[in-house]
Write an enzyme that holds these catalytic residues in place. Sequence first.
Site: not given
Length: 638
Positions: A34, A121-122, A66, A29-30
Amino acid sequence: MDNIGEDSEDDDSVNKITTPSSRVILHFDLDCFYAQVEMIKNPALRELPLGIQQKYILVTCNYVARERGVTKLMSVTDAKEKCPELVLVKGEDLTHYREMSYKVTELLMSFCPLVERLGFDENFMDVTEMVERKLADTPKSDSVSFKGHVYNNINTKTPDNLRLAVGSHIAAELREEMYTRLGLTGCAGIATNKLLAKLVSGTFKPNQQTVLLPESVSDIMGCLGGLRRVPGVGHQTAKRLQALGLVGVLDLQMCPISDLVTEFGLPTAQRLKNLSLGLDNSPVTSSGAPQSLSDEDSFRKMSLTQEVLDKIRELLSSLVKRMQKDGRQPHTFRLTIRRHSATNKWFSRESRQCPIPNHIGKKITSGFSDEAVSQLVSLAMKLFDKMVDSSAAFHITLINVCFCNLQSRSTGMGGKGSISSFFARSTSSPRKTPKISTQNQVMSSHIDLEMKSIKINHQYCFRRTLGSKRRGKKFNFTAPSSSHGFTWNKRFVVGGEEVGNFPSNVAECKPQETKSSVIHQLRPNVDPEVFKLLPEDIQKELLSPAYVESVSDGLSKSPRPPPFPQSSDCEIPGNVDPTVFSELPLDVQRELMSEWKQHKPVLKSPSFRKSGRTTTDKDRKPAAKNSQTNLLKFFKPN
DNA sequence: CTGGGGGCAT
DNA sequence: ATGCCCC
């Protein structure tokens, strides 16, 4: 064609019976994908709070953002309020993300072709064969430690845990490869099935990895809380479960299977219950080239035919270019719209599709883009007219154009392989990149990749994905036998779940056995004495279909009656507990019976798929028919 | 004012 | 063709 007979010869002779039944599954999982791509394009963004904006939504943001309280799927307004310095980059054009996404998949595939994409992305990867191979090659494998985190920090020494430990080293190396070759960071989860690998991968969040051992399965499932957190339980399913009074994972675990069957039907009921227990025997299926290419745009309102026409032309010209790079020829076109409606705002889409005449299809692949576009536009407008009465007022808020039913032009060589564009290296790439292009190199690309630690011959990584999704998971045990030296690996479809000391690891009861004999079907690590002490209804629950490897997903590694009865009468299928069945409402029983009756003839002709499309499977996903040839064609012949 | 994709099953 | 699922 598919041949059941071929398989039976080689499976047990080649696959030693001692071979463990549990798999080693990786989930990658990146991190904020984006945002990472944008930061690679413009490194100055790395130290700034960055958000990726699609229309009015922040689809993701980097970790600097975040830290300042910005979250995914926040509205741009809210995000700016939280963090006025937030830098916004438009992310509606997915081209760069898509390209990077396929580079990741390609990199993983170069180590082991059994890679399944989930979104951009996974990726899931089944590395069981790699692990076995590595174990066999390293005599001192007894003292392998874990790389990265171990969920709950507990670690018992079992053979299966050793295999997961090896998996954690593979995951670490692959993440390192992703970083050095592509500059991308991400998380990984290592577990015995896709569900658990995915759930555990997010335990430690940016750029870390976590192993889940079987003894922690009940912990990770219990900690989940809401049912929506279970992958496979969407909004609608969660709502229906809530109507049954089920809100947490534990509720679902304890819910009688019969209650679920009445609400969802047997297959879904079993699936849901199994998911709640951390059980998931679904195979990792090679994604290969995409099945469809689409382009869409949403907007506040569109009410004029001319605007629609312009938008469709715009979308189509970009889509045709993408299609052209892909190299395959689309044979179906679909137009989808979303109507504006104050009440029915919740997204309902309508679509119409039609075949693409061959002369138009050819223009796409052969480069006459402009002609193709204008002819497709008129096709699209005809479809639009089928949905929208242009003489009356209308409000459209989304248009999507889609090519599907993609077929390779040339059966043989020379054709630009379908996936070649997705997996093609950009020529401007500054760095030397591995070429995974020729057919020979597919089988030996470890040389090109200069693998240091993972010296695994790719041949050992070919686990058959028996039967593609499209051929129907239900009957994938009828998948063709190996035809290029790869052996049918029965164990593959079984995917016996290792579920630690969970009660649910009573996973292998033979169907239709009496209770006294069924106790012998308990897993070796389940104490029969303990089992006998359980209340009878609990015993029954443990032996009910939800705890059995579902027939639809595979055969048992141990001899077991065929999934469907051979007699001509319609009997209860082998994976159904007769007791549970008899407790169902009569109409449900009848429904199930008629369903089973209809499926039965199918057993012998897996190609029943009434689809008039007597498809020669060459255009389907690589896994569909013959994993080798189908896979190979996705690489540039060079 | 929840985006722009993609998948599967029915 | 639609509805569910995933990101």
